[in-house]
Enzyme design. Sequence first.
Site, PDB file in Angstrom:
ATOM      1  N   ASP A  93      42.842  36.665  44.898  1.00 30.01           N
ATOM      2  CA  ASP A  93      42.850  37.969  44.227  1.00 30.01           C
ATOM      3  C   ASP A  93      43.443  39.010  45.186  1.00 30.01           C
ATOM      4  OD1 ASP A  93      42.214  39.789  42.214  1.00 30.01           O
ATOM      5  OD2 ASP A  93      40.162  40.104  42.922  1.00 30.01           O
ATOM      6  N   GLY A 190      35.837  48.800  40.263  1.00 27.14           N
ATOM      7  CA  GLY A 190      34.544  49.357  40.641  1.00 27.14           C
ATOM      8  C   GLY A 190      33.701  49.827  39.461  1.00 27.14           C
TER       9      GLY A 190
HETATM   10  O1  G3H Z   1      39.919  43.859  43.759  1.00 27.93           O
HETATM   11  C1  G3H Z   1      38.877  43.785  43.171  1.00 27.93           C
HETATM   12  C2  G3H Z   1      37.658  43.244  43.744  1.00 27.93           C
HETATM   13  O2  G3H Z   1      36.583  43.629  42.918  1.00 27.93           O
HETATM   14  C3  G3H Z   1      37.516  43.710  45.164  1.00 27.93           C
HETATM   15  O3  G3H Z   1      36.418  43.158  45.684  1.00 27.93           O
HETATM   16  O4  G3H Z   1      35.225  44.358  47.499  1.00 27.93           O
HETATM   17  O5  G3H Z   1      35.319  41.864  47.349  1.00 27.93           O
HETATM   18  O6  G3H Z   1      37.344  43.114  48.055  1.00 27.93           O
HETATM   19  P1  G3H Z   1      36.069  43.158  47.269  1.00 27.93           P
HETATM   20  P1  13P Z   2      36.098  45.256  38.198  1.00 29.08           P
HETATM   21  O1  13P Z   2      35.787  46.092  39.389  1.00 29.08           O
HETATM   22  O2  13P Z   2      36.272  46.112  36.970  1.00 29.08           O
HETATM   23  O3  13P Z   2      35.128  44.176  37.964  1.00 29.08           O
HETATM   24  O4  13P Z   2      37.533  44.570  38.446  1.00 29.08           O
HETATM   25  C1  13P Z   2      37.641  43.413  39.231  1.00 29.08           C
HETATM   26  C2  13P Z   2      39.044  43.070  39.573  1.00 29.08           C
HETATM   27  O5  13P Z   2      40.001  43.570  39.025  1.00 29.08           O
HETATM   28  C3  13P Z   2      39.251  42.068  40.617  1.00 29.08           C
HETATM   29  O6  13P Z   2      40.594  41.890  40.932  1.00 29.08           O
HETATM   30 ZN    ZN Z   3      41.767  43.656  40.815  1.00 31.02          ZN
END
Ligand code: G3H
Ligand code: 13P
Ligand code: ZN
Length: 329
Positions: A93, A190
């Site tokens: 991701d 978030g």
């Molecule tokens: O990019 C979206 C994720 O929710 C970020 O999560 O805080 O684990 O990097 P993280």
């Molecule tokens: P949310 O913060 O809405 O759950 O999105 C998660 C996300 O896009 C991870 O890549």
């Molecule tokens: Zn994302």
Amino acid sequence: MVSYKELGFVNTKQMFAEAMKGRYAVPAYNFNNMEQLQAIINGCGKTKSPVILQVSSGARKYANQTLLRYMAEGAVKMARDSGYDFPIALHLDHGDTYELCVSCIETGFSSVMIDGSHHPYDKNVELTAKVVEYAHGHDVTVEGELGVLAGIEDDVVAAASIYTHPDQVEDFLKRTGVDSLAISIGTSHGAYKFKPEQCTRDASGVLVPPPLRFDILEEIERRIPGFPIVLHGASSVLPEYVDVINNNGGALKAAVGIPAEQLRRAAKSAVCKINIDSDGRLVVTAMIRKVFAEHPAEFDPRKYLGPARDELTRVIMEKNRSVLGSARD
Ligand code: G3H
Ligand code: 13P
Ligand code: ZN
């Protein structure tokens, strides 16, 4: 070099082709620990839903990339031992460098995102095309991104959304060869996706966010018909769990997410992948707070992580069935 195929993962090509045909979206759930991973596998196994297991940069820092990859390999084995038959992809991701994408591919990821959306357009094209060239040599699928989501996208903070420009998408696809495209149409990462002043209130005083820009999505679909689109920042910030948190000592003020009906509508369109992380965090936090409030003497982690895991399994099943439409049970 380990091929993801040896580990029992699939890439996203077939998953997205089927999602497009069946007018649903494949869930992409983030995981950082064992309980989240168990909930994802059991929730998707029970609903017979394909799933994309996502590893973010925060997850790698917290739990270690190698450990997460072995946990995911173990999860495939657990799924098969439990008699579940559904496709599982392991996805990076928000990958931000070519080297990171290569290291994930070499260790068994079946899909990677290269997020060049914060770069100028030509740099985004160049970086994405380089990752695609390497990834496709290993039959790994690649997600690119055009447009910027407001909020925190891993370590990058953007004050406001920059919606995807539909007139860039054809050129981006042609020059990069990506397999799917994340777009910005009003979602953000978030639990605080909208400021209260951007929202209206319904009869019971609940904040209602502005609708997603379906006009932009439709224009993109018109320009690249049948191409898989990805929605990041797609948690609903489930109000019932925000309430449990706030009623048990938490302080989540004005947390607002994407209403389920809008996600349902998106899932029926060319949106083939919907990313969900924050809702999982909220469910886990709500259950842990509840257990501690009701049993303040409890100190066995299994007694609070277990209920959190079981509730998360139920929420995932519900999302697959009634929001993403990916359930086949
Ligand atoms: O990019 C979206 C994720 O929710 C970020 O999560 O805080 O684990 O990097 P993280
Ligand atoms: P949310 O913060 O809405 O759950 O999105 C998660 C996300 O896009 C991870 O890549
Ligand atoms: Zn994302």
